[in-house]
Design a protein around this motif. Structure first.
Motif, PDB file in Angstrom:
ATOM      1  N   GLU A  99      58.286 -22.488  45.413  1.00  0.00           N
ATOM      2  CA  GLU A  99      59.380 -21.647  45.587  1.00  0.00           C
ATOM      3  C   GLU A  99      59.713 -21.682  47.040  1.00  0.00           C
ATOM      4  O   GLU A  99      60.901 -21.940  47.716  1.00  0.00           O
ATOM      5  CB  GLU A  99      59.342 -20.216  45.070  1.00  0.00           C
ATOM      6  N   ILE A 100      58.686 -21.449  48.076  1.00  0.00           N
ATOM      7  CA  ILE A 100      58.599 -21.538  49.458  1.00  0.00           C
ATOM      8  C   ILE A 100      59.326 -22.844  49.938  1.00  0.00           C
ATOM      9  O   ILE A 100      60.381 -23.028  50.702  1.00  0.00           O
ATOM     10  CB  ILE A 100      57.506 -21.299  50.122  1.00  0.00           C
ATOM     11  N   ALA A 101      58.939 -23.974  49.366  1.00  0.00           N
ATOM     12  CA  ALA A 101      59.264 -25.459  49.637  1.00  0.00           C
ATOM     13  C   ALA A 101      60.913 -25.421  49.172  1.00  0.00           C
ATOM     14  O   ALA A 101      61.558 -26.222  50.192  1.00  0.00           O
ATOM     15  CB  ALA A 101      58.365 -26.300  49.008  1.00  0.00           C
ATOM     16  N   VAL A 102      60.943 -25.046  48.103  1.00  0.00           N
ATOM     17  CA  VAL A 102      62.564 -25.084  47.687  1.00  0.00           C
ATOM     18  C   VAL A 102      63.301 -24.397  48.693  1.00  0.00           C
ATOM     19  O   VAL A 102      64.526 -25.130  48.977  1.00  0.00           O
ATOM     20  CB  VAL A 102      62.726 -24.778  46.376  1.00  0.00           C
ATOM     21  N   LEU A 103      63.031 -23.147  48.832  1.00  0.00           N
ATOM     22  CA  LEU A 103      63.950 -22.443  49.970  1.00  0.00           C
ATOM     23  C   LEU A 103      64.041 -23.231  51.034  1.00  0.00           C
ATOM     24  O   LEU A 103      64.797 -23.076  51.751  1.00  0.00           O
ATOM     25  CB  LEU A 103      63.209 -20.976  50.044  1.00  0.00           C
ATOM     26  N   GLU A 104      63.029 -23.786  51.838  1.00  0.00           N
ATOM     27  CA  GLU A 104      62.951 -24.324  53.130  1.00  0.00           C
ATOM     28  C   GLU A 104      63.839 -25.716  53.085  1.00  0.00           C
ATOM     29  O   GLU A 104      64.471 -26.078  53.901  1.00  0.00           O
ATOM     30  CB  GLU A 104      61.691 -24.679  53.520  1.00  0.00           C
ATOM     31  N   ASP A 105      63.683 -26.253  51.762  1.00  0.00           N
ATOM     32  CA  ASP A 105      64.714 -27.248  51.535  1.00  0.00           C
ATOM     33  C   ASP A 105      66.199 -27.011  51.890  1.00  0.00           C
ATOM     34  O   ASP A 105      67.046 -27.559  52.159  1.00  0.00           O
ATOM     35  CB  ASP A 105      64.414 -28.298  50.412  1.00  0.00           C
ATOM     36  N   GLU A 106      66.428 -25.914  51.030  1.00  0.00           N
ATOM     37  CA  GLU A 106      67.768 -25.447  50.946  1.00  0.00           C
ATOM     38  C   GLU A 106      68.255 -24.852  52.282  1.00  0.00           C
ATOM     39  O   GLU A 106      69.367 -25.090  52.659  1.00  0.00           O
ATOM     40  CB  GLU A 106      67.892 -24.133  49.834  1.00  0.00           C
ATOM     41  N   VAL A 107      67.267 -24.372  53.097  1.00  0.00           N
ATOM     42  CA  VAL A 107      67.751 -23.916  54.451  1.00  0.00           C
ATOM     43  C   VAL A 107      67.945 -24.980  55.478  1.00  0.00           C
ATOM     44  O   VAL A 107      68.992 -25.007  56.172  1.00  0.00           O
ATOM     45  CB  VAL A 107      66.717 -22.728  55.095  1.00  0.00           C
ATOM     46  N   GLY A 108      67.159 -26.101  54.998  1.00  0.00           N
ATOM     47  CA  GLY A 108      67.137 -27.300  56.098  1.00  0.00           C
ATOM     48  C   GLY A 108      68.394 -28.150  55.809  1.00  0.00           C
ATOM     49  O   GLY A 108      68.868 -28.976  56.559  1.00  0.00           O
ATOM     50  N   SER A 109      69.202 -28.106  54.569  1.00  0.00           N
ATOM     51  CA  SER A 109      70.295 -28.904  54.167  1.00  0.00           C
ATOM     52  C   SER A 109      71.280 -28.534  54.741  1.00  0.00           C
ATOM     53  O   SER A 109      71.713 -27.425  55.037  1.00  0.00           O
ATOM     54  CB  SER A 109      70.265 -28.911  52.630  1.00  0.00           C
TER      55      SER A 109
END
Length: 109
Positions: A99-109
């Motif tokens: 979940e943290i990785a997904v959130l980091e990807d969303e923030v980075g996009s």
């Protein structure tokens, strides 16, 4: 103090302690992580403890089969209840990391 240290000082400290123990141990890194996981099971550690050690385990090439091997080996010593609880905590730790990785990807996009 870095931004990361300001955001997660306790986790950062635990990560440094883990890294220091790897450097200080005479065990190879993979064996050290497996021993640490066994100790976490024995003490009934929370998911965050598994997350820190599983991250290191992934970095040294351990996989799910290695973890199953440790859990199987220690079950007669620590008991099935500890192993079942540990398995749940490992799943929780992995789910949180995903979940943290997904959130980091969303923030980075």
């Amino acid at each position: 103090m870095t931004d990361s240290a300001a955001d997660t000082p306790v986790l950062d400290l635990l990560a440094r302690m883990t890294a220091d123990s790897v450097e200080a141990s005479s065990l190879d890194p993979a064996t050290l992580v497996l021993v640490r996981v066994a100790a976490l099971v024995a003490v009934g550690a929370p998911p965050v403890s598994y997350a820190l050690n599983l991250q290191l385990g992934g970095e040294v090439g351990l996989d799910a089969e290695d973890l199953r091997g440790v859990l199987t080996a220690i079950a007669p010593i620590v008991g099935t209840a500890h192993v079942a609880a540990a398995t749940g905590n490992i799943v929780t730790a992995l789910a949180a990391e995903i979940e943290i990785a997904v959130l980091e990807d969303e923030v980075g996009s």
